[in-house]
Design an enzyme around this catalytic site. Structure first.
Site, short mmCIF file in Angstrom:
data_model
loop_
_atom_site.label_atom_id
_atom_site.label_comp_id
_atom_site.label_asym_id
_atom_site.label_seq_id
_atom_site.Cartn_x
_atom_site.Cartn_y
_atom_site.Cartn_z
N SER A 64 0.79 -1.24 0.00
CA SER A 64 0.00 0.00 0.00
C SER A 64 0.82 1.28 0.00
O SER A 64 0.25 2.37 -0.18
CB SER A 64 -0.95 0.01 1.19
OG SER A 64 -1.98 -0.91 0.96
N LYS A 67 0.30 3.38 -2.95
CA LYS A 67 -0.92 4.20 -3.09
C LYS A 67 -0.56 5.69 -3.17
O LYS A 67 -1.29 6.49 -3.75
CB LYS A 67 -1.90 3.90 -1.95
CG LYS A 67 -2.50 2.49 -2.10
CD LYS A 67 -3.37 2.05 -0.95
CE LYS A 67 -4.06 0.73 -1.30
NZ LYS A 67 -4.10 -0.30 -0.34
N TYR A 191 -4.08 -2.94 -10.07
CA TYR A 191 -3.93 -2.75 -8.63
C TYR A 191 -2.98 -3.78 -8.01
O TYR A 191 -2.08 -3.42 -7.23
CB TYR A 191 -5.31 -2.79 -7.95
CG TYR A 191 -5.23 -2.75 -6.45
CD1 TYR A 191 -4.99 -1.54 -5.78
CD2 TYR A 191 -5.36 -3.91 -5.68
CE1 TYR A 191 -4.88 -1.51 -4.40
CE2 TYR A 191 -5.25 -3.88 -4.31
CZ TYR A 191 -5.01 -2.68 -3.67
OH TYR A 191 -4.90 -2.65 -2.30
N TYR A 243 -4.59 3.82 8.02
CA TYR A 243 -5.93 3.23 8.24
C TYR A 243 -6.48 3.61 9.61
O TYR A 243 -6.40 4.78 10.00
CB TYR A 243 -5.87 1.70 8.06
CG TYR A 243 -4.99 1.30 6.92
CD1 TYR A 243 -5.34 1.68 5.62
CD2 TYR A 243 -3.79 0.62 7.11
CE1 TYR A 243 -4.53 1.35 4.56
CE2 TYR A 243 -2.98 0.29 6.04
CZ TYR A 243 -3.35 0.67 4.78
OH TYR A 243 -2.54 0.36 3.74
N VAL A 261 1.36 -3.57 3.82
CA VAL A 261 1.42 -4.85 4.54
C VAL A 261 2.70 -5.65 4.26
O VAL A 261 2.91 -6.71 4.86
CB VAL A 261 0.19 -5.76 4.30
CG1 VAL A 261 -1.04 -5.19 4.96
CG2 VAL A 261 -0.03 -6.03 2.83
#
Ligand code: GLN
Length: 315
Positions: A64, A67, A191, A243, A261
């Site tokens: 991530s 992102k 993705y 998050y 992760v």
């Protein structure tokens, strides 16, 4: 000036000996095998000096953290129109949560949770093929890091394609609300490929320099994004980058940061440094256990928190 060489050495030594190391992500089989004894760290300062510790040259799965780069690309493509399809609020939910999508009509809370990043992939796909869009993103991070060896780990991408049932659900659910232009399969192809980009701490800290340098690429002085856009991306990293632990990260570290992760975190001390840490053991929210602790130690030693009188602490 801080003695960053000594600070990095001290933090690395502490992290290498830390007993509580978290657990690797086990829902992606290719990541479950990661060795939690690993720790790496790299700092690139505004004047270009580089300080590394531990396994700073070992590539790991960025997950991530990508992102941030995909968002930067999507904003370049469609500008503020992106915000019609993705929100800018922390979700307070897990990175792969679907709960808010029903009551919020398929508009994800922010671009840093999985649902938001899947919409970002749809934007970056535009009318092209997933493979071409992935190549564009890889080229972009190579340019940012000034390193042409950065590549996608195809084994990790394949592993996630096999087991990414939640992401499949998120993509289909948003498609049902009309918030994806392309098919869920094509969007997820990009993705998953994006998440599987591998970088070392040194490469990641280099790639993040534009966010500490008011949008400029320090390698050549070219503008990557406007100063205002760099500031806003940093704001989103601070509020949404971890998050449902984003508040805790702001409390403990106080810097814009984005986790993945794979155990990596990119953190930005605006005007001062681009920082990356990696240790594959995760905490309950899916953020690197020791990566977070290492950044907390760094912020304490340097005073680099965006909430502190940083300029004074720097002298
Ligand atoms: N590829 C991972 C997923 O979609 C990324 C999640 C993460 O790094 N938090 O589940």
């Amino acid at each position: 000036m801080h003695d960053l060489t000594a600070i990095v050495a001290d933090i690395t030594e502490e992290m290498q000996a830390a007993p509580d190391r978290g657990r690797p992500a086990d829902y992606i089989p290719a990541l479950a095998r990661a060795d939690v004894s690993q720790f790496g760290m790299a700092i690139v300062t505004a004047d270009g000096s580089v300080h590394t510790g531990g396994s700073a040259d070992e590539p790991f799965s960025l997950q991530s953290v990508t992102k941030v780069f995909a968002l930067t690309q999507a904003l370049g493509r469609v500008g503020d129109q992106l915000w019609d399809r993705v929100g800018r609020e922390p979700s307070g939910s897990a990175f792969n949560s679907i709960v808010q999508l029903e009551s919020e009509q398929g508009i994800p809370r922010n671009p840093f949770i999985n649902a938001g990043a899947i919409v970002v992939s749809d934007v970056n796909l535009a009318r092209g093929a997933p493979r071409a869009a992935l190549a564009e993103l890889v080229n972009f991070v190579r340019y940012l890091a000034d390193d042409d060896t950065i590549a996608v780990d195809t084994e990790v991408a394949a592993s996630e394609l096999e087991t990414g049932f939640r992401n499949v659900a998120l993509a289909n659910y948003m498609k049902s609300f009309g918030n994806l232009r392309r098919s869920p399969e094509e969007v997820l192809d990009l993705y998953f490929g994006q998440c599987a980009i591998a970088m070392s701490c040194r490469q990641l800290a280099m790639a993040g320099r534009y966010l500490m340098a008011a949008g400029l690429n320090p390698t050549n002085g070219h503008r990557v994004v406007s100063e205002a856009r760099a500031r806003r991306i940093n704001a989103l990293m601070l509020t949404c980058g971890h998050y449902d632990a984003s508040g805790d990260f702001a409390f403990r570290v106080g810097l814009p940061g984005k986790s993945g992760v794979g155990g990596g975190i990119l953190a930005v001390a605006p005007g001062r440094a681009s920082i990356s840490v990696w240790s594959p053991g995760l905490n309950a929210q899916g953020n690197s256990q020791l990566g977070t602790l290492a950044l907390e130690r760094l912020a304490t030693r340097t005073g680099w928190s965006v909430f502190a009188r940083g300029a004074v602490a720097d002298s």
